[in-house]
Scaffold this active site. Structure first.
Site, mmCIF file in Angstrom:
data_model
loop_
_atom_site.group_PDB
_atom_site.id
_atom_site.type_symbol
_atom_site.label_atom_id
_atom_site.label_comp_id
_atom_site.label_asym_id
_atom_site.label_seq_id
_atom_site.Cartn_x
_atom_site.Cartn_y
_atom_site.Cartn_z
ATOM 1 N N HIS A 1 0.839 -1.212 0.000
ATOM 2 C CA HIS A 1 0.000 0.000 0.000
ATOM 3 C C HIS A 1 0.870 1.257 0.000
ATOM 4 O O HIS A 1 0.586 2.229 -0.711
ATOM 5 C CB HIS A 1 -0.888 0.046 1.262
ATOM 6 C CG HIS A 1 -1.919 -1.021 1.365
ATOM 7 N ND1 HIS A 1 -2.000 -1.882 2.442
ATOM 8 C CD2 HIS A 1 -2.932 -1.377 0.541
ATOM 9 C CE1 HIS A 1 -3.026 -2.702 2.284
ATOM 10 N NE2 HIS A 1 -3.603 -2.422 1.127
ATOM 11 N N LYS B 1 -17.939 -6.583 8.202
ATOM 12 C CA LYS B 1 -16.657 -7.268 8.413
ATOM 13 C C LYS B 1 -16.157 -7.012 9.824
ATOM 14 O O LYS B 1 -16.367 -5.926 10.363
ATOM 15 C CB LYS B 1 -15.619 -6.725 7.438
ATOM 16 C CG LYS B 1 -15.542 -7.459 6.123
ATOM 17 C CD LYS B 1 -14.268 -7.060 5.416
ATOM 18 C CE LYS B 1 -14.187 -7.598 4.005
ATOM 19 N NZ LYS B 1 -13.013 -7.064 3.295
ATOM 20 N N SER C 1 -2.689 -7.811 3.162
ATOM 21 C CA SER C 1 -3.048 -7.591 4.565
ATOM 22 C C SER C 1 -3.493 -8.906 5.212
ATOM 23 O O SER C 1 -3.182 -9.173 6.374
ATOM 24 C CB SER C 1 -4.188 -6.575 4.666
ATOM 25 O OG SER C 1 -3.784 -5.341 4.169
ATOM 26 N N ARG D 1 -1.325 -5.832 -8.070
ATOM 27 C CA ARG D 1 -0.136 -6.654 -7.795
ATOM 28 C C ARG D 1 0.109 -7.649 -8.916
ATOM 29 O O ARG D 1 1.239 -7.907 -9.299
ATOM 30 C CB ARG D 1 -0.332 -7.436 -6.491
ATOM 31 C CG ARG D 1 -0.274 -6.598 -5.251
ATOM 32 C CD ARG D 1 -0.777 -7.367 -4.074
ATOM 33 N NE ARG D 1 -2.183 -7.725 -4.274
ATOM 34 C CZ ARG D 1 -2.990 -8.171 -3.340
ATOM 35 N NH1 ARG D 1 -2.522 -8.384 -2.123
ATOM 36 N NH2 ARG D 1 -4.244 -8.449 -3.594
#
Ligand code: PNS
Length: 172
Positions: free
Chosen positions: A17, A41, A133, A95
């Protein structure tokens, strides 16, 4: 002034990030890191901890650029947060090809919701292509060391949170 929003969960912020943020600051004058509050979440770090760790992590990793970065929590639609903050651009990182499909769908949907807002993608450095993450959370929850994956203050914070959770069962 060119303002962009960089939305995400950032649970926690990683060097991937940070790398995307650094690249985006080469294009935009100001970047608002917008931290999603998602009631559906259960994050490892609550929103205040995520905001605090982004501020400290960016201060450590990008000291010369940190004054052009804001960090804000948001809930609801990213495009509404853009409008509120006066941002015409959404920053996202890629990515690998596997990120592309979901990101393409999100970019098209956001553009449909708000035709004046464009998504700008930055490729993460190859060395962070494997980093996420969720893997960082898994590593710290099993007692692994996230050094080199997240800024030092973030590593300390996630390690402390993981230590306060139920201890992992170790194989004897
Ligand atoms: O870091 P993440 O979890 O990949 O970030 C995903 C995020 C926060 C960018 C995305 O879930 C989002 O924009 N959520 C806000 C709700 C929204 O705008 N949904 C429509 C997107 S097309």
């Amino acid at each position: 002034m060119r303002v962009a929003i960089y939305p995400g969960s950032f649970d926690p912020i990683t060097f991937g990030h940070v790398d995307v943020l650094r690249r985006s600051l080469g294009v935009f004058d100001r970047v608002v890191v917008a931290v999603l509050v998602n009631p559906k979440k259960a994050p490892m770090l609550d929103v205040d901890a995520r905001v605090a760790s982004i501020i400290s992590g960016v201060g450590e990793a990008l000291p010369d650029l940190a004054d052009r970065v804001d960090v804000r929590p948001f809930s609801g639609l990213t495009v509404d947060a853009c409008r509120e903050l006066g941002a015409r651009y959404i920053v996202r990182g890629l990515r690998a090809v596997s990120d592309f499909e979901a990101e393409l769908q999100m970019a098209h949907m956001n553009h449909r919701l708000a035709p004046g807002i464009d998504t700008v993608f930055f490729m993460t450095a190859l060395e962070y292509g494997y980093l996420s993450s969720s893997l960082v959370r898994e590593i710290v929850r099993f007692g692994g060391d996230p050094a080199g994956m997240v800024p030092p203050s973030v590593a300390a914070r996630v390690a402390a949170v993981a230590a306060a959770e139920v201890a992992p069962v170790r194989v004897r």
